[in-house]
Scaffold this motif. Sequence first.
Motif, PDB file in Angstrom:
ATOM      1  N   TYR A 164       0.829  -1.198   0.000  1.00  0.00           N
ATOM      2  CA  TYR A 164       0.000   0.000   0.000  1.00  0.00           C
ATOM      3  C   TYR A 164       0.868   1.254   0.000  1.00  0.00           C
ATOM      4  O   TYR A 164       0.588   2.221  -0.723  1.00  0.00           O
ATOM      5  N   LEU A 165       1.898   1.262   0.804  1.00  0.00           N
ATOM      6  CA  LEU A 165       2.780   2.427   0.858  1.00  0.00           C
ATOM      7  C   LEU A 165       3.423   2.683  -0.503  1.00  0.00           C
ATOM      8  O   LEU A 165       3.539   3.840  -0.940  1.00  0.00           O
ATOM      9  N   ASP A 166       3.824   1.623  -1.192  1.00  0.00           N
ATOM     10  CA  ASP A 166       4.431   1.784  -2.509  1.00  0.00           C
ATOM     11  C   ASP A 166       3.440   2.379  -3.504  1.00  0.00           C
ATOM     12  O   ASP A 166       3.815   3.237  -4.336  1.00  0.00           O
ATOM     13  N   ARG A 167       2.183   1.964  -3.422  1.00  0.00           N
ATOM     14  CA  ARG A 167       1.180   2.480  -4.360  1.00  0.00           C
ATOM     15  C   ARG A 167       0.902   3.956  -4.104  1.00  0.00           C
ATOM     16  O   ARG A 167       0.792   4.750  -5.040  1.00  0.00           O
ATOM     17  N   PHE A 168       0.792   4.322  -2.838  1.00  0.00           N
ATOM     18  CA  PHE A 168       0.586   5.739  -2.533  1.00  0.00           C
ATOM     19  C   PHE A 168       1.806   6.567  -2.922  1.00  0.00           C
ATOM     20  O   PHE A 168       1.673   7.697  -3.403  1.00  0.00           O
ATOM     21  N   ALA A 169       2.993   6.004  -2.731  1.00  0.00           N
ATOM     22  CA  ALA A 169       4.209   6.736  -3.077  1.00  0.00           C
ATOM     23  C   ALA A 169       4.308   6.978  -4.580  1.00  0.00           C
ATOM     24  O   ALA A 169       4.864   7.997  -5.016  1.00  0.00           O
ATOM     25  N   ARG A 170       3.777   6.050  -5.376  1.00  0.00           N
ATOM     26  CA  ARG A 170       3.768   6.274  -6.822  1.00  0.00           C
ATOM     27  C   ARG A 170       2.848   7.427  -7.204  1.00  0.00           C
ATOM     28  O   ARG A 170       3.059   8.093  -8.211  1.00  0.00           O
ATOM     29  N   LEU A 171       1.821   7.670  -6.376  1.00  0.00           N
ATOM     30  CA  LEU A 171       0.896   8.766  -6.638  1.00  0.00           C
ATOM     31  C   LEU A 171       1.445  10.098  -6.140  1.00  0.00           C
ATOM     32  O   LEU A 171       1.131  11.156  -6.699  1.00  0.00           O
ATOM     33  N   ASP A 172       2.253  10.055  -5.079  1.00  0.00           N
ATOM     34  CA  ASP A 172       2.870  11.269  -4.543  1.00  0.00           C
ATOM     35  C   ASP A 172       4.210  10.882  -3.931  1.00  0.00           C
ATOM     36  O   ASP A 172       4.254  10.270  -2.859  1.00  0.00           O
TER      37      ASP A 172
END
Length: 267
Positions: A164-172
Amino acid sequence: MPGSDRATQRAALEAVMHEAGELARVTSRRSFKRWTKGADHSPVSEADIAVNDLLRTRLSALAPQAGWLSEETEDHLPDRAMASAWIVDPIDGTRAFIDGLPDWTISVALVEHGRPILAAVYAPVTDEMFLGLRGAGATRNGVAIAASTGGALSGATLAGPKRYLDRFARLDSNILAQPKVHSLALRFARVARGELDAALASPGSHDWDLAAADLLVHEAGGLLTDFTGQPLRFNRPLLVHDALIAAGPARHASLIDLVRDRQSEFA
């Protein structure tokens, strides 16, 4: 029960939590038995059982009318029909406990009609006592706590499963992923304190992982829901929950919007 009686019950619960924490601490300092259980081979230690037994004795005296639901007690379905129940995780973060790490807790909530009304999460190693009482706020070691404000994700501190953290980091790319907190209750308590701006959990957590932290987050002015924004209900036939987000209201709304817009990425 009148508010003054609930406050007295909160003080009594705090004393019980300190007693349970000392029992766990003493056990951790010597050689202790450990084994695995269930299909997933989740770890159990003798401290889990000893703390569970102590809490059942003490909490049953504190609220005799309440049922009992604990990770370390065989499920008793008739308790699910009771209006109130103690929901307990004697050692939340057993792997951390066994490995000698500090981020394990004892988590206890008194639930009425599916929602927590009294809660305690105690981290014995760091001596952090989180207490919550419905309508009366949440505290850490006697000091009021509050979830962080603001809705921006850039610069926000997030903790949870790496995927989840990786997916959010790709967004911001300015989201600040934080180290894993082994105790899920403590992870969400960190949101209640404002130490984390948001925290997430994978599908599969249980009532005993969440009930106490849920009240702490809400009494600190935050929200803890599933990925659709629905609040949690406890002491129901189904004890397992979907993926979860906790944050202050504005940031929680921002995260929920992102998840809804990209459902396939967060499935």
